[in-house]
Design a protein around this motif. Structure first.
Motif, PDB file in Angstrom:
ATOM      1  N   GLN A   1     -10.491   0.565  -1.763  1.00 43.21           N
ATOM      2  CA  GLN A   1      -9.185   0.458  -2.056  1.00 43.21           C
ATOM      3  C   GLN A   1      -8.264   1.502  -1.571  1.00 43.21           C
ATOM      4  O   GLN A   1      -7.452   1.283  -1.231  1.00 43.21           O
ATOM      5  CB  GLN A   1      -9.126   0.319  -3.726  1.00 43.21           C
ATOM      6  N   TRP A   2      -8.860   2.810  -1.421  1.00 46.34           N
ATOM      7  CA  TRP A   2      -8.555   3.900  -1.137  1.00 46.34           C
ATOM      8  C   TRP A   2      -9.016   4.369   0.366  1.00 46.34           C
ATOM      9  O   TRP A   2     -10.083   4.853   0.183  1.00 46.34           O
ATOM     10  CB  TRP A   2      -8.328   5.267  -2.046  1.00 46.34           C
ATOM     11  N   GLN A   3      -8.467   4.323   1.315  1.00 50.18           N
ATOM     12  CA  GLN A   3      -9.123   4.612   2.561  1.00 50.18           C
ATOM     13  C   GLN A   3      -8.530   5.923   3.098  1.00 50.18           C
ATOM     14  O   GLN A   3      -7.350   6.215   3.137  1.00 50.18           O
ATOM     15  CB  GLN A   3      -8.653   3.535   3.582  1.00 50.18           C
TER      16      GLN A   3
ATOM     17  N   LYS B   1      -6.684   0.691  -9.937  1.00 52.14           N
ATOM     18  CA  LYS B   1      -8.193   0.428  -9.475  1.00 52.14           C
ATOM     19  C   LYS B   1      -8.884  -0.983  -9.771  1.00 52.14           C
ATOM     20  O   LYS B   1      -8.508  -1.480 -10.925  1.00 52.14           O
ATOM     21  CB  LYS B   1      -9.009   1.507 -10.102  1.00 52.14           C
TER      22      LYS B   1
ATOM     23  N   GLN C   1      -2.581  14.756  -3.745  1.00 53.02           N
ATOM     24  CA  GLN C   1      -3.743  13.897  -3.763  1.00 53.02           C
ATOM     25  C   GLN C   1      -4.066  13.549  -5.206  1.00 53.02           C
ATOM     26  O   GLN C   1      -4.513  12.402  -5.458  1.00 53.02           O
ATOM     27  CB  GLN C   1      -4.881  14.483  -3.002  1.00 53.02           C
TER      28      GLN C   1
ATOM     29  N   SER D   1      -4.861   7.158   3.234  1.00 50.11           N
ATOM     30  CA  SER D   1      -4.696   8.876   3.696  1.00 50.11           C
ATOM     31  C   SER D   1      -4.953   9.221   5.139  1.00 50.11           C
ATOM     32  O   SER D   1      -6.253   8.683   5.152  1.00 50.11           O
ATOM     33  CB  SER D   1      -5.312   9.654   2.580  1.00 50.11           C
TER      34      SER D   1
ATOM     35  N   TYR E   1       0.790  -1.264  -0.067  1.00 50.79           N
ATOM     36  CA  TYR E   1      -0.120  -0.072   0.051  1.00 50.79           C
ATOM     37  C   TYR E   1       0.746   1.148   0.008  1.00 50.79           C
ATOM     38  O   TYR E   1       2.178   1.309   0.329  1.00 50.79           O
ATOM     39  CB  TYR E   1      -1.100  -0.172   1.181  1.00 50.79           C
TER      40      TYR E   1
ATOM     41  N   MET F   1      -1.869  11.055  -6.151  1.00 46.05           N
ATOM     42  CA  MET F   1      -1.917   9.617  -5.633  1.00 46.05           C
ATOM     43  C   MET F   1      -3.067   9.207  -6.621  1.00 46.05           C
ATOM     44  O   MET F   1      -3.184   8.003  -6.754  1.00 46.05           O
ATOM     45  CB  MET F   1      -2.218   9.977  -4.048  1.00 46.05           C
TER      46      MET F   1
ATOM     47  N   ALA G   1     -13.438  12.246  -0.518  1.00 47.97           N
ATOM     48  CA  ALA G   1     -13.051  11.244  -1.375  1.00 47.97           C
ATOM     49  C   ALA G   1     -13.600  11.087  -2.620  1.00 47.97           C
ATOM     50  O   ALA G   1     -13.207  10.918  -3.704  1.00 47.97           O
ATOM     51  CB  ALA G   1     -13.146   9.942  -0.577  1.00 47.97           C
TER      52      ALA G   1
ATOM     53  N   TYR H   1      -4.083   5.267  -8.214  1.00 53.39           N
ATOM     54  CA  TYR H   1      -4.880   4.730  -7.696  1.00 53.39           C
ATOM     55  C   TYR H   1      -5.803   4.198  -8.812  1.00 53.39           C
ATOM     56  O   TYR H   1      -6.340   2.971  -9.270  1.00 53.39           O
ATOM     57  CB  TYR H   1      -5.875   5.469  -6.962  1.00 53.39           C
TER      58      TYR H   1
ATOM     59  N   VAL I   1     -12.703   8.947  -5.899  1.00 55.65           N
ATOM     60  CA  VAL I   1     -12.453   7.449  -5.317  1.00 55.65           C
ATOM     61  C   VAL I   1     -13.971   6.876  -5.167  1.00 55.65           C
ATOM     62  O   VAL I   1     -14.780   7.555  -4.453  1.00 55.65           O
ATOM     63  CB  VAL I   1     -11.809   7.470  -3.810  1.00 55.65           C
TER      64      VAL I   1
ATOM     65  N   PHE J   1      -4.618   1.882  -0.765  1.00 53.34           N
ATOM     66  CA  PHE J   1      -4.139   3.238  -0.512  1.00 53.34           C
ATOM     67  C   PHE J   1      -4.633   3.834   0.874  1.00 53.34           C
ATOM     68  O   PHE J   1      -5.619   3.409   1.170  1.00 53.34           O
ATOM     69  CB  PHE J   1      -4.374   4.275  -1.509  1.00 53.34           C
TER      70      PHE J   1
END
Length: 222
Positions: free
Chosen positions: A145-147, A110, A99, A119, A82, A102, A136, A106, A141, A117
């Motif tokens: 997958q991206w928290q 995806k 971001q 943040s 990650y 990033m 987000a 992502y 997002v 990921f």
């Protein structure tokens, strides 16, 4: 008494020494990445012989609240590589660029369950789950997958030290918080394998290249 910027420089000086040693001894042709952070040798006995192992710095267990008001722990990242960073939603300086960069990575991965990921918001007062969720969503997002997480000041700022990232509440900084814009690459064993300036296109490209190397290293059969 050192200023915040002075403290930040002092904090990172020892890491730069470690990075220099690692990079000098690591050839990209070997298709592996160095392991960053503090390390210590330990002795163990194997078949009557003394063997020296190395214990590397790792990201410790954690417990935060994410953008969906759910508890997020390190278990979410089990068997995953990650990329982590530190930001706050109303940051007027480096966060938007960091971001967006990033987000590029992502979007590239995806749906790939080998990669996640994370943040961490350093604004423990304002960035509540609904704020993080709106942020987000606006960023683009649309899966887990991206928290995006928040927690107490002690927990968030404490774990930033484990990622070797500087964070501070600072009334003189834009938005009231000072922090570094590193994107930190973490392997399946929670070890730091790289840190990249998330506002620099060349550094972000380096992260993308290193991520591919790490994927091959940790998923040799895929």
């Amino acid at each position: 008494m050192p200023t915040n910027r002075g403290k930040r420089a002092i904090k990172w000086s020892s890491l730069y020494v470690i990075l220099g040693i690692c990079l000098a001894s690591c050839d990209q042709a070997t298709s592996t990445l160095p392991i960053y952070g503090h390390r210590e040798p330990v002795e163990r006995n194997v078949d009557g012989k003394t063997v020296i192992d190395t214990i590397y710095q790792t990201i410790p267990d954690f417990n935060f609240i994410n953008q969906d008001s759910a508890t997020l722990t390190q278990a979410f990242f089990d068997d995953k590589i990650y990329v982590a960073n530190f930001f706050f939603t109303h940051c007027p300086s480096i966060c938007p660029t960091m971001q967006r960069n990033m987000l590029k990575i992502y979007q590239e991965y995806k749906g790939d369950d080998r990669i996640a990921f994370l943040s961490h918001s350093i604004d423990f007062k304002y960035d509540q789950p609904h704020i993080l969720k709106a942020y987000a969503t606006k960023l683009g997002v649309d899966n887990d997958q991206w928290q995006f997480v928040n927690g107490s000041k002690a927990d968030i700022y404490g774990i930033s030290e484990k990622y070797l990232v500087y964070t501070a509440e600072d009334t003189n900084a834009p938005g009231g918080y000072d922090h570094q814009g590193y994107l930190v690459l973490i392997d399946k064993d929670r070890r730091i394998r790289g840190a990249y300036d998330g506002t620099d296109d060349e550094q972000v490209s380096k992260l993308q290249a290193d991520l591919k190397i790490l994927l091959k290293e940790q998923n040799p059969g895929s």
